[in-house]
Design a protein around this motif. Structure first.
Motif, PDB file in Angstrom:
ATOM      1  N   GLU A 117       0.839  -1.204   0.000  1.00 47.64           N
ATOM      2  CA  GLU A 117       0.000   0.000   0.000  1.00 47.64           C
ATOM      3  C   GLU A 117       0.876   1.258   0.000  1.00 47.64           C
ATOM      4  O   GLU A 117       1.884   1.322   0.711  1.00 47.64           O
ATOM      5  N   GLY A 118       0.500   2.217  -0.830  1.00 46.16           N
ATOM      6  CA  GLY A 118       1.258   3.461  -0.910  1.00 46.16           C
ATOM      7  C   GLY A 118       2.280   3.500  -2.038  1.00 46.16           C
ATOM      8  O   GLY A 118       2.846   4.552  -2.339  1.00 46.16           O
ATOM      9  N   ASP A 119       2.538   2.355  -2.684  1.00 44.46           N
ATOM     10  CA  ASP A 119       3.481   2.326  -3.801  1.00 44.46           C
ATOM     11  C   ASP A 119       2.921   3.077  -5.010  1.00 44.46           C
ATOM     12  O   ASP A 119       1.705   3.021  -5.278  1.00 44.46           O
ATOM     13  N   ALA A 120       3.804   3.726  -5.756  1.00 41.49           N
ATOM     14  CA  ALA A 120       3.457   4.294  -7.060  1.00 41.49           C
ATOM     15  C   ALA A 120       3.845   3.268  -8.116  1.00 41.49           C
ATOM     16  O   ALA A 120       4.961   2.738  -8.090  1.00 41.49           O
TER      17      ALA A 120
ATOM     18  N   ARG B  30      -0.279   6.053  -6.616  1.00 42.10           N
ATOM     19  CA  ARG B  30      -0.441   6.555  -7.965  1.00 42.10           C
ATOM     20  C   ARG B  30      -0.261   5.399  -8.947  1.00 42.10           C
ATOM     21  O   ARG B  30       0.617   4.549  -8.757  1.00 42.10           O
ATOM     22  N   VAL B  31      -1.105   5.347  -9.966  1.00 43.35           N
ATOM     23  CA  VAL B  31      -1.019   4.307 -10.996  1.00 43.35           C
ATOM     24  C   VAL B  31      -0.898   4.986 -12.358  1.00 43.35           C
ATOM     25  O   VAL B  31      -1.752   5.799 -12.731  1.00 43.35           O
ATOM     26  N   ILE B  32       0.184   4.663 -13.076  1.00 44.50           N
ATOM     27  CA  ILE B  32       0.458   5.273 -14.377  1.00 44.50           C
ATOM     28  C   ILE B  32       0.533   4.163 -15.420  1.00 44.50           C
ATOM     29  O   ILE B  32       1.075   3.085 -15.159  1.00 44.50           O
ATOM     30  N   GLY B  33      -0.002   4.425 -16.599  1.00 37.99           N
ATOM     31  CA  GLY B  33       0.047   3.426 -17.665  1.00 37.99           C
ATOM     32  C   GLY B  33       0.481   4.021 -18.983  1.00 37.99           C
ATOM     33  O   GLY B  33       0.258   5.208 -19.243  1.00 37.99           O
TER      34      GLY B  33
ATOM     35  N   GLY C 110      -9.483   3.679 -14.091  1.00 35.04           N
ATOM     36  CA  GLY C 110      -9.118   4.416 -12.882  1.00 35.04           C
ATOM     37  C   GLY C 110      -7.638   4.703 -12.703  1.00 35.04           C
ATOM     38  O   GLY C 110      -7.192   5.006 -11.595  1.00 35.04           O
ATOM     39  N   PHE C 111      -6.843   4.614 -13.788  1.00 30.77           N
ATOM     40  CA  PHE C 111      -5.430   5.016 -13.693  1.00 30.77           C
ATOM     41  C   PHE C 111      -5.368   6.515 -13.382  1.00 30.77           C
ATOM     42  O   PHE C 111      -6.190   7.297 -13.873  1.00 30.77           O
ATOM     43  N   ASP C 112      -4.394   6.920 -12.579  1.00 28.73           N
ATOM     44  CA  ASP C 112      -4.241   8.346 -12.246  1.00 28.73           C
ATOM     45  C   ASP C 112      -3.683   9.137 -13.417  1.00 28.73           C
ATOM     46  O   ASP C 112      -3.979  10.325 -13.577  1.00 28.73           O
ATOM     47  N   ALA C 113      -2.854   8.496 -14.217  1.00 25.38           N
ATOM     48  CA  ALA C 113      -2.255   9.161 -15.377  1.00 25.38           C
ATOM     49  C   ALA C 113      -1.921   8.106 -16.411  1.00 25.38           C
ATOM     50  O   ALA C 113      -1.680   6.938 -16.076  1.00 25.38           O
TER      51      ALA C 113
ATOM     52  N   ALA D  92       4.324  12.254 -15.820  1.00 25.70           N
ATOM     53  CA  ALA D  92       3.213  11.532 -15.188  1.00 25.70           C
ATOM     54  C   ALA D  92       3.529  11.113 -13.757  1.00 25.70           C
ATOM     55  O   ALA D  92       2.629  10.950 -12.931  1.00 25.70           O
ATOM     56  N   ALA D  93       4.828  10.923 -13.461  1.00 26.71           N
ATOM     57  CA  ALA D  93       5.235  10.478 -12.122  1.00 26.71           C
ATOM     58  C   ALA D  93       6.378  11.354 -11.625  1.00 26.71           C
ATOM     59  O   ALA D  93       7.528  10.906 -11.534  1.00 26.71           O
TER      60      ALA D  93
END
Length: 339
Positions: free
Chosen positions: A150-153, A178-181, A197-200, A216-217
């Motif tokens: 939990e808390g990982d980007a 944060r989730v980036i794709g 639901g990806f953040d970016a 993005a990150a």
């Protein structure tokens, strides 16, 4: 035993080893006779079969973790269908099963290699994707191999594909910061942020991956799930924070390369950042299957986990489906429907 068995079935054979991109003449759709199953075997009318990136490697005659496809033999892969004849205890005509003899209309399957599936729990095709090998790949690769917490980007390449889209959603459901794709079209990027639901998310064709990932990150990433390799892996090594982890699941960017492809040029960063990059094969994680199905079926039922399938109709279009997958024409799992 059923009296009215079909007398023939069509199946895809590999007839030549592809050099670079597979060509139509490397494959042949052939007719074969169907016989009643021997003891301990069942006859299955396939409803759906899977085409997957790993199959490209099996078309080469090289030593690998799985034997190459034999020339002038039917290819295989995940399939789900209905039992039409049984000579095995525990399987009856009308049962639905998941097995490994795809690329054909009728499969003569050893019963010990078939698993009953429930068409009422999920659509049959889902057992090839979100509830099947691809889903378990996402689940095991994120939680077991990458040691997600939990808390990982998290950054996922090939994020609109069957595995990648599930990885991103699982990370979000388990509390990622944060989730980036990355994906290969603006339409897929929109899908990642609006539906999954990806953040970016970004289109890797719109500029250097390194620059787009940095934007993005801005605070870096803790986990990278690699389905692509190449410039994505190099960018991820640059963006990973100290003690970051990467699951190396696939490298579709180089599956059709005819020359050796260059590796990341920043590997020295692995030392100072104390990174862990680990390859994975889903077969090593069969012990997670019960927990995976229980947890993922719950998220599917609640609507918290979404999935897409790209379905190609008809066995005669099996080659087109496979090449389309390699070109990124699918959104989510690529499946051939024989239903």
């Amino acid at each position: 035993m059923s009296a009215a068995l079909p007398t023939s079935s069509r199946e895809w054979h590999l007839v030549a080893r592809p050099h670079g991109w597979p060509k139509a003449e490397d494959f042949a759709l052939r007719e074969t006779e169907v016989a009643a199953p021997a003891e301990g075997r069942i006859l299955v009318r396939n409803k759906f079969f899977s085409v997957d990136p790993y199959m490209r490697g099996r078309m080469n005659d090289v030593k690998s973790y799985t034997p190459p496809f034999k020339l002038d033999h039917p290819m295989d892969g995940g399939a789900v269908g209905e039992v039409i004849a049984s000579n095995a205890e525990g399987f009856a005509v009308g049962d639905h099963v998941l097995h490994g003899l795809g690329w054909r209309e009728i499969a003569d399957v050893p019963a010990k290699h078939a698993v009953k599936v429930d068409p009422d729990l999920a659509p049959l095709s889902a057992y090839l994707g979100v509830l099947g090998m691809t889903g378990l790949t996402a689940y095991a690769g994120l939680f077991d191999v990458a040691s997600f917490k939990e808390g990982d980007a998290v950054f996922v390449s090939g994020a609109a594909g069957a595995v990648g889209s599930q990885v991103g959603q699982l990370a979000r459901l388990k509390g990622a910061s944060r989730v980036i794709g990355s994906a290969g079209s603006d339409e897929k990027v929109k899908l990642l942020t609006e539906e999954y639901g990806f953040d970016a998310a970004f289109n890797y064709k719109n500029g250097p991956v390194r620059d787009q990932l940095k934007e993005a990150a801005p605070d870096g990433i803790d986990v990278y799930f690699d389905n692509v390799g190449g410039d994505h892996l190099e960018a991820a090594i640059g963006a990973l924070n100290v003690h970051g982890r990467a699951t190396i699941c696939g490298m579709i960017a180089q599956y059709n390369a005819t020359e050796p492809t260059p590796g990341p040029r920043n590997m020295a960063l692995i030392i100072g950042k104390r990174l862990r990059l680990q390859g994975m094969l889903v077969g090593d994680h069969a012990d997670l299957q019960p927990k995976f199905v229980e947890e993922v079926a719950g998220w599917l039922a609640s609507g918290e986990l979404k999935y897409r399938e790209t379905t190609v109709e008809g066995i005669e279009n099996g080659y087109d489906a496979f090449v389309g997958l390699l070109r990124g024409e699918n959104t989510g799992k690529m499946i051939v429907s024989l239903a």
